[in-house]
Design a protein around this motif. Structure first.
Motif, PDB file in Angstrom:
ATOM      1  N   ASP A 215      -0.868 -33.179  17.936  1.00  0.00           N
ATOM      2  CA  ASP A 215      -1.980 -32.237  17.984  1.00  0.00           C
ATOM      3  C   ASP A 215      -1.459 -30.854  18.367  1.00  0.00           C
ATOM      4  O   ASP A 215      -0.392 -30.707  18.940  1.00  0.00           O
ATOM      5  CB  ASP A 215      -3.016 -32.699  19.017  1.00  0.00           C
ATOM      6  N   CYS A 216      -2.220 -29.847  18.031  1.00  0.00           N
ATOM      7  CA  CYS A 216      -1.904 -28.461  18.357  1.00  0.00           C
ATOM      8  C   CYS A 216      -3.198 -27.663  18.152  1.00  0.00           C
ATOM      9  O   CYS A 216      -4.018 -28.030  17.321  1.00  0.00           O
ATOM     10  CB  CYS A 216      -0.808 -27.941  17.429  1.00  0.00           C
ATOM     11  N   CYS A 217      -3.502 -26.659  18.855  1.00  0.00           N
ATOM     12  CA  CYS A 217      -2.666 -25.960  19.807  1.00  0.00           C
ATOM     13  C   CYS A 217      -3.576 -25.569  20.964  1.00  0.00           C
ATOM     14  O   CYS A 217      -4.462 -24.723  20.804  1.00  0.00           O
ATOM     15  CB  CYS A 217      -2.059 -24.711  19.200  1.00  0.00           C
ATOM     16  N   TRP A 218      -3.427 -26.181  22.109  1.00  0.00           N
ATOM     17  CA  TRP A 218      -4.271 -25.924  23.267  1.00  0.00           C
ATOM     18  C   TRP A 218      -3.570 -24.936  24.185  1.00  0.00           C
ATOM     19  O   TRP A 218      -2.553 -25.263  24.797  1.00  0.00           O
ATOM     20  CB  TRP A 218      -4.577 -27.221  24.008  1.00  0.00           C
ATOM     21  N   ALA A 219      -4.122 -23.731  24.284  1.00  0.00           N
ATOM     22  CA  ALA A 219      -3.527 -22.676  25.105  1.00  0.00           C
ATOM     23  C   ALA A 219      -4.362 -22.457  26.358  1.00  0.00           C
ATOM     24  O   ALA A 219      -5.595 -22.578  26.324  1.00  0.00           O
ATOM     25  CB  ALA A 219      -3.457 -21.372  24.312  1.00  0.00           C
ATOM     26  N   VAL A 220      -3.703 -22.119  27.479  1.00  0.00           N
ATOM     27  CA  VAL A 220      -4.440 -21.839  28.708  1.00  0.00           C
ATOM     28  C   VAL A 220      -5.358 -20.649  28.498  1.00  0.00           C
ATOM     29  O   VAL A 220      -5.064 -19.731  27.728  1.00  0.00           O
ATOM     30  CB  VAL A 220      -3.498 -21.545  29.897  1.00  0.00           C
ATOM     31  N   ILE A 248      -6.601 -23.223  19.447  1.00  0.00           N
ATOM     32  CA  ILE A 248      -6.452 -22.202  18.422  1.00  0.00           C
ATOM     33  C   ILE A 248      -5.727 -22.785  17.220  1.00  0.00           C
ATOM     34  O   ILE A 248      -5.060 -23.814  17.314  1.00  0.00           O
ATOM     35  CB  ILE A 248      -5.712 -20.960  18.956  1.00  0.00           C
ATOM     36  N   GLN A 249      -5.851 -22.121  16.102  1.00  0.00           N
ATOM     37  CA  GLN A 249      -5.196 -22.572  14.882  1.00  0.00           C
ATOM     38  C   GLN A 249      -3.716 -22.189  14.895  1.00  0.00           C
ATOM     39  O   GLN A 249      -3.307 -21.196  15.507  1.00  0.00           O
ATOM     40  CB  GLN A 249      -5.879 -21.956  13.661  1.00  0.00           C
ATOM     41  N   LEU A 250      -2.911 -22.983  14.195  1.00  0.00           N
ATOM     42  CA  LEU A 250      -1.476 -22.707  14.125  1.00  0.00           C
ATOM     43  C   LEU A 250      -1.210 -21.306  13.567  1.00  0.00           C
ATOM     44  O   LEU A 250      -0.310 -20.604  14.048  1.00  0.00           O
ATOM     45  CB  LEU A 250      -0.784 -23.765  13.258  1.00  0.00           C
ATOM     46  N   GLU A 251      -1.995 -20.902  12.568  1.00  0.00           N
ATOM     47  CA  GLU A 251      -1.797 -19.583  11.987  1.00  0.00           C
ATOM     48  C   GLU A 251      -1.975 -18.477  13.028  1.00  0.00           C
ATOM     49  O   GLU A 251      -1.221 -17.508  13.061  1.00  0.00           O
ATOM     50  CB  GLU A 251      -2.771 -19.368  10.829  1.00  0.00           C
ATOM     51  N   GLN A 252      -2.964 -18.661  13.918  1.00  0.00           N
ATOM     52  CA  GLN A 252      -3.185 -17.684  14.977  1.00  0.00           C
ATOM     53  C   GLN A 252      -2.035 -17.709  15.972  1.00  0.00           C
ATOM     54  O   GLN A 252      -1.571 -16.660  16.438  1.00  0.00           O
ATOM     55  CB  GLN A 252      -4.495 -17.985  15.702  1.00  0.00           C
ATOM     56  N   LEU A 253      -1.548 -18.898  16.284  1.00  0.00           N
ATOM     57  CA  LEU A 253      -0.417 -19.015  17.202  1.00  0.00           C
ATOM     58  C   LEU A 253       0.806 -18.284  16.652  1.00  0.00           C
ATOM     59  O   LEU A 253       1.488 -17.555  17.373  1.00  0.00           O
ATOM     60  CB  LEU A 253      -0.088 -20.496  17.446  1.00  0.00           C
ATOM     61  N   LEU A 254       1.070 -18.453  15.375  1.00  0.00           N
ATOM     62  CA  LEU A 254       2.205 -17.768  14.753  1.00  0.00           C
ATOM     63  C   LEU A 254       1.997 -16.256  14.763  1.00  0.00           C
ATOM     64  O   LEU A 254       2.941 -15.487  15.013  1.00  0.00           O
ATOM     65  CB  LEU A 254       2.394 -18.265  13.319  1.00  0.00           C
ATOM     66  N   ALA A 255       0.774 -15.823  14.524  1.00  0.00           N
ATOM     67  CA  ALA A 255       0.489 -14.391  14.489  1.00  0.00           C
ATOM     68  C   ALA A 255       0.617 -13.746  15.865  1.00  0.00           C
ATOM     69  O   ALA A 255       0.941 -12.563  15.977  1.00  0.00           O
ATOM     70  CB  ALA A 255      -0.912 -14.156  13.930  1.00  0.00           C
ATOM     71  N   GLU A 256       0.374 -14.514  16.933  1.00  0.00           N
ATOM     72  CA  GLU A 256       0.443 -13.973  18.295  1.00  0.00           C
ATOM     73  C   GLU A 256       1.860 -13.537  18.660  1.00  0.00           C
ATOM     74  O   GLU A 256       2.052 -12.600  19.426  1.00  0.00           O
ATOM     75  CB  GLU A 256      -0.051 -15.011  19.309  1.00  0.00           C
ATOM     76  N   GLY A 257       2.865 -14.237  18.144  1.00  0.00           N
ATOM     77  CA  GLY A 257       4.254 -13.858  18.414  1.00  0.00           C
ATOM     78  C   GLY A 257       4.636 -13.937  19.881  1.00  0.00           C
ATOM     79  O   GLY A 257       5.275 -13.027  20.428  1.00  0.00           O
ATOM     80  N   ALA A 258       4.285 -15.036  20.536  1.00  0.00           N
ATOM     81  CA  ALA A 258       4.589 -15.186  21.966  1.00  0.00           C
ATOM     82  C   ALA A 258       6.095 -15.185  22.209  1.00  0.00           C
ATOM     83  O   ALA A 258       6.871 -15.761  21.440  1.00  0.00           O
ATOM     84  CB  ALA A 258       3.980 -16.479  22.492  1.00  0.00           C
ATOM     85  N   ASP A 259       6.498 -14.541  23.307  1.00  0.00           N
ATOM     86  CA  ASP A 259       7.914 -14.467  23.666  1.00  0.00           C
ATOM     87  C   ASP A 259       8.446 -15.783  24.213  1.00  0.00           C
ATOM     88  O   ASP A 259       9.624 -16.096  24.056  1.00  0.00           O
ATOM     89  CB  ASP A 259       8.140 -13.382  24.736  1.00  0.00           C
ATOM     90  N   ARG A 295       6.948 -30.089  15.522  1.00  0.00           N
ATOM     91  CA  ARG A 295       5.647 -30.153  14.862  1.00  0.00           C
ATOM     92  C   ARG A 295       5.569 -29.126  13.728  1.00  0.00           C
ATOM     93  O   ARG A 295       6.295 -28.115  13.754  1.00  0.00           O
ATOM     94  CB  ARG A 295       4.531 -29.897  15.889  1.00  0.00           C
ATOM     95  N   PRO A 296       4.724 -29.372  12.738  1.00  0.00           N
ATOM     96  CA  PRO A 296       4.650 -28.469  11.588  1.00  0.00           C
ATOM     97  C   PRO A 296       4.467 -27.010  12.001  1.00  0.00           C
ATOM     98  O   PRO A 296       3.578 -26.677  12.784  1.00  0.00           O
ATOM     99  CB  PRO A 296       3.427 -28.981  10.820  1.00  0.00           C
ATOM    100  N   GLY A 297       5.324 -26.152  11.473  1.00  0.00           N
ATOM    101  CA  GLY A 297       5.217 -24.718  11.682  1.00  0.00           C
ATOM    102  C   GLY A 297       5.863 -24.199  12.950  1.00  0.00           C
ATOM    103  O   GLY A 297       6.060 -22.978  13.097  1.00  0.00           O
ATOM    104  N   PHE A 298       6.231 -25.067  13.887  1.00  0.00           N
ATOM    105  CA  PHE A 298       6.738 -24.588  15.174  1.00  0.00           C
ATOM    106  C   PHE A 298       8.114 -23.936  15.057  1.00  0.00           C
ATOM    107  O   PHE A 298       8.482 -23.112  15.898  1.00  0.00           O
ATOM    108  CB  PHE A 298       6.760 -25.721  16.207  1.00  0.00           C
ATOM    109  N   HIS A 299       8.847 -24.280  14.028  1.00  0.00           N
ATOM    110  CA  HIS A 299      10.160 -23.631  13.866  1.00  0.00           C
ATOM    111  C   HIS A 299      10.010 -22.141  13.555  1.00  0.00           C
ATOM    112  O   HIS A 299      10.979 -21.384  13.684  1.00  0.00           O
ATOM    113  CB  HIS A 299      10.945 -24.323  12.747  1.00  0.00           C
ATOM    114  N   LEU A 300       8.793 -21.720  13.194  1.00  0.00           N
ATOM    115  CA  LEU A 300       8.553 -20.309  12.888  1.00  0.00           C
ATOM    116  C   LEU A 300       8.117 -19.504  14.111  1.00  0.00           C
ATOM    117  O   LEU A 300       8.021 -18.277  14.034  1.00  0.00           O
ATOM    118  CB  LEU A 300       7.467 -20.193  11.801  1.00  0.00           C
ATOM    119  N   LEU A 301       7.849 -20.179  15.226  1.00  0.00           N
ATOM    120  CA  LEU A 301       7.452 -19.462  16.440  1.00  0.00           C
ATOM    121  C   LEU A 301       8.620 -18.636  16.968  1.00  0.00           C
ATOM    122  O   LEU A 301       9.750 -19.118  17.046  1.00  0.00           O
ATOM    123  CB  LEU A 301       7.002 -20.443  17.527  1.00  0.00           C
TER     124      LEU A 301
END
Length: 368
Positions: A215-220, A248-259, A295-301
């Protein structure tokens, strides 16, 4: 002689009751702001949130001796600690992780002289109903937390609540000197951290609550654990504006660009999440982090690409006296240049030596 033993002996010498004196009544203000009088220091306590024993453990050398029943043991999230506090004691299970599982009949049959609940774990239509029903039977109820996931409005900061919580337990356990020692230790550590982080630019962090392999993506969210992240020099995702957590959606997580990416794990349900916690193999914890990043897409974070991937045991954020450890380790991950002389391993060792009735083993945090 360690600090705990010294304080225990000193407290007995200075404040012990005179020979033949009767029980001494205690007035306690709980985390819901209720003032409750106990006829005497309780000797048969039921915890509707079992992990409250970790807070008791900071003040009392043998807290399990006072506990006759508990619920939500799973949220302690550590077989190691569960065993440490239950072995040799007959602590009845009165419920599981939700309030409707609490058996009031089973609770009452234990003849407690105190029930400690939380707003979330109060059965029978909430805190008021529980208090009223048990009051009719002469059983006092105190609340170690007044805020639940369903509550509206801004939640209190765990750091701001901690002194009140410790004073509440100090009154219950008649361990006021131990409270003063712990809060002095805690304040010194927090002040040092504040000095190191003064003026620092917060780093955006994907702090994931409930890190699950499927599952993904539960953010504080912005409150509770989000305030801990801020105190460590980080900030949550822009899309996670809810008080506790937001999916949040994976696409949003990728767009956030967290350090930085900080995941969570624990001692239970390890087929679905990383095995991070006291007494668990560190290699398994790291393997769990690797699996999360697969998980799918996480290599792009961005955080994964830069290998800024870390994990913590949930107890560091759910047990308030242990929040200090999260703050120190997260600050080192987020701002290593500022926090090079802060050693959370040493802080854990100090807690084990000077306060905790049962030592907490590592690994409580890991990194890739």
């Amino acid at each position: 002689m360690n600090r705990r033993r010294f304080l225990t002996l000193a407290a007995a010498a200075l404040s012990g009751p005179a020979l033949g004196a009767g029980p001494r009544a205690i007035t306690v203000t709980d985390m819901a702001g209720r003032t409750v009088e106990l006829a005497a220091p309780p000797q048969r306590i039921v915890l509707l949130e079992a992990r409250d024993i970790l807070t008791m453990s900071m003040l009392h050398p043998d807290p399990a001796r006072l506990v006759v029943g508990w619920a939500a043991v799973e949220r302690m999230d550590s077989d190691d600690l569960h065993s440490a506090y239950s072995t040799g004691f007959d602590i009845a299970l009165v419920g599981r992780q939700t309030p409707e599982t609490v058996s009031l009949e089973g609770l009452i049959s234990l003849q407690p002289d105190l029930v400690v609940a939380t707003a979330y774990m109060a059965p029978g239509n909430g805190a008021g109903a529980l208090s009223e029903r048990l009051a009719e039977l002469g059983i006092p109820v105190l609340f170690s937390s007044s805020f639940s996931n369903d509550a509206a409005g801004e939640a209190p900061s765990p750091l701001e609540e901690l002194p009140h919580l410790m004073h509440m337990w100090g009154a219950i356990l008649d361990r006021r000197r131990e409270v003063a020692a712990f809060l002095t230790f805690h304040e010194q550590k927090i002040e040092r951290l504040k000095r190191r982080l003064a003026g620092v630019a917060p780093r955006k962090t994907y702090f994931e609550i409930g890190s699950l392999y499927d599952d993904c993506c539960w953010a504080v969210g912005r409150d509770i654990w989000g305030t801990l992240l801020e105190a460590a020099g980080g900030r949550g995702l822009d899309a996670a504006s809810s008080p506790w957590a937001a999916k949040i959606q994976l696409e949003q997580l990728l767009a956030e660009g967290a350090d930085v990416y900080i995941a969570t794990g624990g001692g239970y349900a390890n087929a679905t999440r990383p095995a991070i916690g006291p007494g668990l193999p560190e290699a398994e914890a790291r393997a769990g982090l690797e699996r999360l990043t697969g998980r799918p897409g996480f290599h792009l974070l961005k955080a994964v690409e830069r290998k800024q991937v870390h994990g913590i045991w949930t107890g560091l954020i759910t047990a308030q006296p242990l929040n200090l450890l999260f703050l120190e380790v997260a600050a080192k991950w987020l701002h290593p240049d500022r926090c090079h002389d802060i050693d959370p391993h040493e802080t854990l060792a100090e807690l084990n030596r000077g306060f905790l009735a049962r030592p907490i083993a590592g690994p409580c945090w890991v990194s890739l």
